[in-house]
Structure formats: structure tokens, C-alpha cells
Scaffold this active site. Structure first.
Site, PDB file in Angstrom:
ATOM      1  CE  LYS A 113      -4.487  -1.185   1.620  1.00  0.00           C
ATOM      2  NZ  LYS A 113      -5.759  -0.555   1.780  1.00  0.00           N
ATOM      3  CE  LYS A 196      -4.231 -12.329  -2.778  1.00  0.00           C
ATOM      4  NZ  LYS A 196      -4.407 -12.152  -1.320  1.00  0.00           N
ATOM      5  CE  LYS A 199     -11.770 -12.850   0.944  1.00  0.00           C
ATOM      6  NZ  LYS A 199     -10.651 -12.327   1.685  1.00  0.00           N
TER       7      LYS A 199
HETATM    8  P1  TYM Z   1      -7.859 -13.855   3.326  1.00  0.00           P
HETATM    9  O1  TYM Z   1      -9.299 -13.681   3.665  1.00  0.00           O
HETATM   10  O2  TYM Z   1      -7.211 -12.832   2.463  1.00  0.00           O
HETATM   11  O3  TYM Z   1      -7.643 -15.262   2.659  1.00  0.00           O
HETATM   12  C1  TYM Z   1      -8.145 -16.436   3.300  1.00  0.00           C
HETATM   13  C2  TYM Z   1      -7.253 -17.624   2.950  1.00  0.00           C
HETATM   14  O4  TYM Z   1      -7.276 -17.832   1.548  1.00  0.00           O
HETATM   15  C3  TYM Z   1      -5.952 -17.832   1.042  1.00  0.00           C
HETATM   16  N1  TYM Z   1      -5.958 -17.220  -0.299  1.00  0.00           N
HETATM   17  C4  TYM Z   1      -5.440 -17.789  -1.382  1.00  0.00           C
HETATM   18  N2  TYM Z   1      -4.807 -18.961  -1.564  1.00  0.00           N
HETATM   19  C5  TYM Z   1      -4.405 -19.263  -2.816  1.00  0.00           C
HETATM   20  N3  TYM Z   1      -4.594 -18.439  -3.881  1.00  0.00           N
HETATM   21  C6  TYM Z   1      -5.223 -17.256  -3.751  1.00  0.00           C
HETATM   22  N4  TYM Z   1      -5.417 -16.471  -4.801  1.00  0.00           N
HETATM   23  C7  TYM Z   1      -5.680 -16.878  -2.448  1.00  0.00           C
HETATM   24  N5  TYM Z   1      -6.333 -15.801  -1.962  1.00  0.00           N
HETATM   25  C8  TYM Z   1      -6.482 -16.020  -0.643  1.00  0.00           C
HETATM   26  C9  TYM Z   1      -5.148 -16.996   2.028  1.00  0.00           C
HETATM   27  O5  TYM Z   1      -3.777 -17.278   1.970  1.00  0.00           O
HETATM   28  C10 TYM Z   1      -5.781 -17.397   3.344  1.00  0.00           C
HETATM   29  O6  TYM Z   1      -5.248 -18.599   3.827  1.00  0.00           O
HETATM   30  N6  TYM Z   1      -5.575 -12.403   7.490  1.00  0.00           N
HETATM   31  C11 TYM Z   1      -6.235 -13.511   6.844  1.00  0.00           C
HETATM   32  C12 TYM Z   1      -7.394 -14.061   7.657  1.00  0.00           C
HETATM   33  C13 TYM Z   1      -7.008 -14.398   9.038  1.00  0.00           C
HETATM   34  C14 TYM Z   1      -6.319 -15.581   9.451  1.00  0.00           C
HETATM   35  C15 TYM Z   1      -6.179 -15.444  10.866  1.00  0.00           C
HETATM   36  C16 TYM Z   1      -5.830 -16.705   8.791  1.00  0.00           C
HETATM   37  C17 TYM Z   1      -7.259 -13.631  10.134  1.00  0.00           C
HETATM   38  N7  TYM Z   1      -6.763 -14.264  11.246  1.00  0.00           N
HETATM   39  C18 TYM Z   1      -5.553 -16.431  11.624  1.00  0.00           C
HETATM   40  C19 TYM Z   1      -5.195 -17.683   9.549  1.00  0.00           C
HETATM   41  C20 TYM Z   1      -5.054 -17.549  10.956  1.00  0.00           C
HETATM   42  C21 TYM Z   1      -6.772 -13.049   5.513  1.00  0.00           C
HETATM   43  O7  TYM Z   1      -6.988 -11.875   5.293  1.00  0.00           O
HETATM   44  O8  TYM Z   1      -7.009 -14.052   4.655  1.00  0.00           O
END
Ligand code: TYM
Length: 330
Positions: A113, A196, A199
Site C-alpha cells: 500500500k 494473485k 476478492k
Molecule cells: P484472506 O481472507 O485474504 O484469505 C483467506 C485464505 O485464503 C488464502 N488465499 C489464497 N490462496 C491461494 N490463492 C489465492 N489467490 C488466495 N487468496 C487467498 C489466504 O492465503 C488465506 O489462507 N488475514 C487472513 C485471515 C485471518 C487468518 C487469521 C488466517 C485472520 N486471522 C488467523 C489464519 C489464521 C486473511 O486476510 O485471509
């Protein structure tokens, strides 16, 4: 042998994507049989960037239903809403007091960012990794199944945990490990296959959502960017588009990249895309049919209340231990 524990979450800041499914959700389902699985909806993380309240509520409900529709079983996994377990924010504050600005400045999401010249990020966005560390450390989880973009956050979590263990000379926290699959840790955008699949993208042409109609999903795959080499090969540098489609097919079919190559090596690009589209559509249809069934059953509230109660018992015990250890509680 004691069952090992896992924790992970997805942030429903938009509709869940095929990337979320391959990189995370599908693996939560796979591991729920052999691990003590905690899976939450990271709703507190969504508000680190501006959200429209009614859209957010819809996304939360959709995400929770998708957890179940994808196959998470509340009898096996503890499924809950992050904000229902107040201990997350309380430990989040404590951990922020044991983290350094320098560490947070090094987080890729923040750096990206800054590099883009964005200056209007909130304090919540900046401290997001310390809340994520709390999400994990409250549960003494051995493993955190995530996609590659979250690995750095789990590494920060380990650093904070080790720091506190050393400072108080006890095993206050178990040191968690990020758990990354061999294939599918980063699914790329279909239109820009070096970026990547996300969403939060403005254009959704390169992103497949789990709730996309089969027709729409098929169209997105059929118009995925490829190359002019005209051969099906796994070569992420020279053929990122084709390689991404190979990974999508392998992950969803739960077979190796080699197995996909063997099956598709003689296909033309159009035929190959149809092959991948069939696999994707099949996955979406299965999930969406289950989604409709579960929505009809009206069980979501009960699942989330039960899950939060189970999670809170564990989280509260850990929080008390931390508070006593650091001296803020008698
Ligand atoms: P988030 O919501 O961005 O993504 C959720 C999970 O999906 C995986 N992911 C992907 N994997 C492969 N290819 C992609 N294009 C792709 N996009 C997303 C992410 O790596 C993730 O595993 N901060 C985290 C949520 C969170 C979390 C936690 C996860 C909050 N607290 C504690 C694990 C443990 C997040 O924003 O994920």
C-alpha cells in the site's frame, strides 16, 4: 498420541473466491478428520478497510454458509465468528504491546500500500497482523493452514510468541507453523496471471467467486489469458496463464500437476480450457447445491453460537494465563 490442533480463518471482505477455496477452505475440510480444527470468520479483519454494513452482513452470512457447503462439519470442526469471542481483541491489544513498529512496517500487505502511494490506511489496517497473531496464539495451535500470502503473518506470530516465551521464561504460547500445500498456495488472476486472484479486485473478470453461476465461471475460464506457445506445459515463468489453469485443475481434482499434464498434453488451448472449466463448474455446482440445502435448514446461528462457546472456553483460559503472566491480573 494427542490430536494436534489447527486454526485458520478467512476474511469475508468480499465474496469468497476460488483462490480462498483452493488455498484455504478445501484444506480445512481435508484436515478436519485428523486434527482438532478451529475455523473462524475473520469479521474483525474486514473493517480494517471501509465496508458497507449491509453488504458486509451478506458477505458474512455467505462465508459462513460456504464453510458448511464446502464440507466443514460442525461435529468435527469448531466454526465461529471472530467477534463472538472477545478474547481475540483483548489478546490483540496485549500482543500489539509486544510488537515493534519496524516489524509491522515490514509486512508485505502494508508495504504494498505504501509503495502504491496510498497514505489513508487506518491504524486497524496497520495493526492487523497483531490481531491475527492473537487469533492463532489463543488456541495453542500447532498448524495454521494458509495460502502463501499469509505465511509472513504466521511468521510474525511465531516471532511474537517466542519473544514472550523468552521474556517470561516459560512456554506461554505454543509456536505455530504455517501449513502450506504443495500445489495451490497461490492461485493467480485469470486475466493477469502474475497477480494473485483476489476478492478485492475491482474488475471481476479474472476472479472466480464460489457463488458465480456455472455459466459465468465457465466464461471466465474460457477467456483466461494464455500465450502463443501452443503447448500445455507447467512453466510459471514463460506460461503463467496455462500454468495457473493446470494448478487449478490439479488442486480441485486432488491430483499432481504431472497427472494433469499426462491427461491434457495433446489438447489445444481451447480444449484444455474446456477441460479446466468442466472441473471448476463441477466443484461450484457441488458447493452451490449444498449451500442451498444448508440455507434452507436454517442452522447457521446454532452452529456459530455452539462454535463460539467452545472456542471461548479455550481462548479465555489462555488469555487469563497471559494476563497473570505479564502481571495485569491478580
Ligand atoms: P484472506 O481472507 O485474504 O484469505 C483467506 C485464505 O485464503 C488464502 N488465499 C489464497 N490462496 C491461494 N490463492 C489465492 N489467490 C488466495 N487468496 C487467498 C489466504 O492465503 C488465506 O489462507 N488475514 C487472513 C485471515 C485471518 C487468518 C487469521 C488466517 C485472520 N486471522 C488467523 C489464519 C489464521 C486473511 O486476510 O485471509
Amino acid at each position: 498420541m494427542d490430536t494436534k490442533r489447527m486454526i485458520s480463518g478467512i476474511k469475508p471482505s468480499g465474496h469468497l473466491t476460488l483462490g480462498n477455496y483452493i488455498g484455504a477452505l478445501q484444506n480445512f475440510v481435508k484436515y478436519q478428520d485428523d486434527y482438532e480444527m478451529f475455523v473462524f470468520i475473520a469479521n474483525l479483519h474486514t473493517i480494517t478497510v471501509p465496508q458497507d454494513p449491509s453488504e458486509l452482513r451478506n458477505n458474512l452470512e455467505e462465508a459462513a454458509l460456504l464453510y458448511l457447503a464446502a464440507g466443514l462439519n460442525p461435529q468435527k470442526a469448531t466454526i465461529f465468528l471472530q467477534s463472538d469471542v472477545l478474547e481475540h481483541t483483548q489478546l490483540g491489544h496485549i500482543l500489539a504491546c509486544y510488537s515493534y513498529l519496524g516489524e509491522l512496517n515490514r509486512m508485505t500487505q502494508y508495504k504494498d500500500k505504501v509503495a502504491k502511494g496510498e497514505t489513508n490506511h487506518t491504524v486497524g489496517f496497520y495493526t492487523y497482523p497483531t490481531l491475527m497473531a492473537a487469533d492463532i496464539l489463543l488456541y495453542d495451535a500447532h498448524f495454521v493452514p494458509v495460502g502463501i500470502d499469509q505465511k509472513q503473518h504466521v511468521e510474525l506470530t511465531r516471532d511474537i510468541a517466542e519473544r514472550m516465551n523468552n521474556r517470561y521464561n516459560k512456554e506461554l504460547f505454543l509456536i505455530p507453523e504455517p501449513l502450506l500445500e504443495e500445489v495451490g498456495v497461490k492461485i493467480y488472476d485469470l486475466q493477469e496471471p502474475t497477480k494473485k486472484m483476489s476478492k478485492s479486485d475491482i474488475s471481476d473478470k479474472g476472479c472466480i467467486y464460489l457463488m458465480d453461476t456455472p455459466k459465468k465461471a465457465r466464461k471466465k475460464i474460457m477467456s483466461a489469458v494464455t500465450d502463443s506457445l501452443d503447448k500445455i506445459a507447467y512453466d510459471p515463468i514463460n506460461q503463467p496463464g496455462i500454468s495457473n489453469l493446470i494448478v487449478i485443475a490439479a488442486s480441485l481434482k486432488k491430483v499432481s500437476i504431472e497427472a494433469i499434464l499426462l491427461e491434457t498434453q495433446d489438447l489445444r488451448y481451447g480444449e484444455f480450457k474446456k477441460y479446466v472449466a468442466d472441473i471448476v463448474v463441477d466443484t461450484l455446482e457441488t458447493i452451490q447445491n449444498k449451500y442451498a440445502e444448508i440455507k434452507e435448514q436454517n442452522i447457521l446461528q446454532e452452529v456459530l453460537v455452539d462454535g463460539a462457546n467452545k472456542a471461548r472456553t479455550i481462548a479465555n483460559k489462555k488469555l487469563k494465563e497471559v494476563q497473570r503472566t505479564i502481571g495485569i491480573e491478580l
